[in-house]
Design an enzyme around this catalytic site. Structure first.
Site, PDB file in Angstrom:
ATOM      1  CB  SER A 109      -0.905   0.032   1.230  1.00  0.00           C
ATOM      2  OG  SER A 109      -1.821  -1.017   1.177  1.00  0.00           O
ATOM      3  CG  HIS A 161      -1.955   1.618   7.989  1.00  0.00           C
ATOM      4  ND1 HIS A 161      -2.031   0.921   6.817  1.00  0.00           N
ATOM      5  CD2 HIS A 161      -1.581   0.733   8.941  1.00  0.00           C
ATOM      6  CE1 HIS A 161      -1.720  -0.352   7.055  1.00  0.00           C
ATOM      7  NE2 HIS A 161      -1.447  -0.484   8.340  1.00  0.00           N
TER       8      HIS A 161
END
Ligand SMILES: [Zn+2]
Length: 509
Positions: A109, A161
């Site tokens: 990601s 994140h």
């Protein structure tokens, strides 16, 4: 929805001219389109710079995750062989984006969010840096902020994140979450919302509290429902943290959420209130736990969070319907997770998604029940039979001897499945360090609690869902677009072009 049916013929004109739109300004692109229009005597391809831009990213969400949610919604709400009503199915434009990064066809990601936010290919694990790990690209959010837009970043996982971070931070390793938090404080962006911070005092817990620093930089931090609901366009810079956190400072899975809990859609609604202003805004919204449920091979939790993302998208669609000439909505994924399939070996051409309704909690919550059992039982006395009641209660699965076995044969464990559960139970009852290692264990459990992951495998397989991995895969992702500039998202391209197209549509440099 009435934004459809625009410009298809004109786009054909543009494509026939063989001209890549990337690199043109929006004015130039428009004139190319108009030339195409003149030669085909069709409508003009036109778009205005959108004042309001929403970019939704389902982490670990590709075609299969969306269609699994669509099937589940349809089958459970309307009955057999019906599809649901996911918002994206009404988007007028859909493209397909490749996702490989500078180091892998199965990217992470950090690199894929960097590709989307900044238009560059970089290493897995790297956020907001080029592949040289020295130079930093300017992200779409940084460009738009300079251009006068307000910027919002919303996620169901922790705000430090990888995916959200790629829209406001530059770090050579995604694990430097404390640095990411400090960059949040310095970003000057207007609205952060969703999960909390994983490393507020650094990896070793010896740094100054990042929450204090964020407040010092002028952010109002709120973490109660009342305070969050009270936010508005006079609130200034805001960091709104969900009062209901679950694993790793993330919001709860939709499946585990209590009634009345703030959900992703609420943070989008509130984001619109906070960000609304004369110069417009850009909001990135991530459904981050779609990915986590994919890693864990838990289809019901995965589907729940896709539906939660869909509800958040519906908020943006409603907004777009009120501001049709000024809004652009993009919905995409960063990569696929889990190698999820609809259809698998033991069910062949059959699916039975309705049986997923029997799952009452995510693997995260079931792991806690297993933990409770382990704490209350000595290893030599533990037996799978003790857990059959909570397995029945939370997954619907029963043995052939269960009194309700005849009521729903689809949920009766076969001998083959029961054997798998027994093996998993034995592993689960061992201390972590005593568990078997090796290829077979990796294939069976992928590092997850053996009993939980075996239960989701069995239930998912009975429903007709298969998994091939506990990691990311190289499947491309769809890119749905609605609103100003939507036509540019048609076709097949690389994920870096999502950034390029946004730059183009907004006339940015
Ligand atoms: Zn992942």
């Amino acid at each position: 929805m009435k934004l459809t049916k625009k410009l298809v013929a004109v786009l054909i004109g543009v494509v026939v001219m063989g001209t890549s739109l990337v690199g043109f300004t929006s004015m130039e692109a428009k004139s190319v389109a108009q030339v195409g229009a003149a030669s085909t005597t069709t409508q003009k391809a036109q778009y205005k710079k959108p004042k309001y831009i929403f970019t939704f990213i389902g982490d670990g969400m590709s075609y299969v995750q969306l269609n699994a949610a669509n099937i589940y919604q349809g089958v459970t709400e309307k009955g057999d062989l019906n599809l649901g009503n996911l918002a994206v199915s009404e988007f007028p434009v859909v493209g397909s984006a490749t996702t490989q990064d500078a180091t892998s066809f199965c990217p992470d990601s950090a690199s894929t969010a960097t590709a989307i936010s900044s238009g560059v290919k970089t290493h897995s694990g790297v956020i907001g840096y080029n592949a040289d790990k020295q130079t930093k690209p300017e992200s779409i959010t940084e460009k738009l902020k300079k251009d006068g837009y307000k910027v919002g970043i919303v996620t169901s996982v922790s705000i430090d994140h990888a995916t959200p971070a790629a829209f406001y931070a530059h770090v050579v390793s995604r694990s430097n979450m404390y640095d990411i938090a400090l960059q949040l404080a310095d970003s000057g962006f207007d609205y952060f919302a969703g999960g909390s911070l994983v490393q507020p005092t650094g990896k070793n817990g010896d740094q100054r509290d990042a929450f204090e620093i964020i407040e010092e930089k002028g952010y109002k931090i709120v973490d109660s429902k009342e305070e969050i609901m009270a936010l508005n366009d006079q609130s200034g810079k805001v960091y709104a943290i969900s009062p209901n956190l679950q694993d790793s400072q993330a919001m709860t899975y939709d499946l585990d959420a209590d009634k009345g809990e703030l959900r992703l859609k609420d943070f989008v609604e509130k984001g619109i209130d906070v960000l609304d202003n004369e110069n417009g805004f850009f909001m990135m919204v991530e459904g981050g736990k779609i990915d986590w449920a994919g890693h864990a091979n838990d289809a019901r939790s995965n589907i729940g969070d896709v539906i939660a993302l869909n509800e958040a998208i519906e908020v943006a669609v409603d907004f777009a319907n009120e501001h049709p000439e000024e809004t652009l909505i993009i919905v995409t994924g960063d990569h696929e997770t889990g190698g999820m399939t609809i259809g698998q070996a033991t069910t062949g051409y059959n699916t039975a998604f309705d049986i997923l309704e029997n799952q009452k909690m995510s693997y995260v919550e079931f792991d806690k029940l297993i933990g409770d059992y382990k704490a209350s039982t000595s290893a030599d006395k533990a037996k799978l039979e003790d857990l059959l009641p909570i397995i029945k209660e939370n997954f619907g699965l029963v043995t052939s001897k269960d009194k309700d076995a005849a009521k729903n044969p689809a949920l009766v464990l076969t001998d083959y499945e029961y054997k798998k559960l027994e093996n998993a139970f034995k592993e689960t009852m061992k201390a972590q360090e005593d568990r078997a290692q090796g290829e077979q264990q990796t294939a069976l459990y992928g590092g997850y609690e053996p009993l939980s992951v075996t239960l989701t495998h069995i239930l998912n397989n009975k429903a007709g869902i298969g998994w091939t991995s506990y990691a990311h895969t190289g499947v491309p992702v769809p890119v749905y677009a609605m609103g100003q500039g939507q036509e540019l998202f048609n076709g097949s391209y690389d994920n870096t072009d999502i950034f390029n197209k946004l730059v183009e549509i907004c006339g940015l440099k």
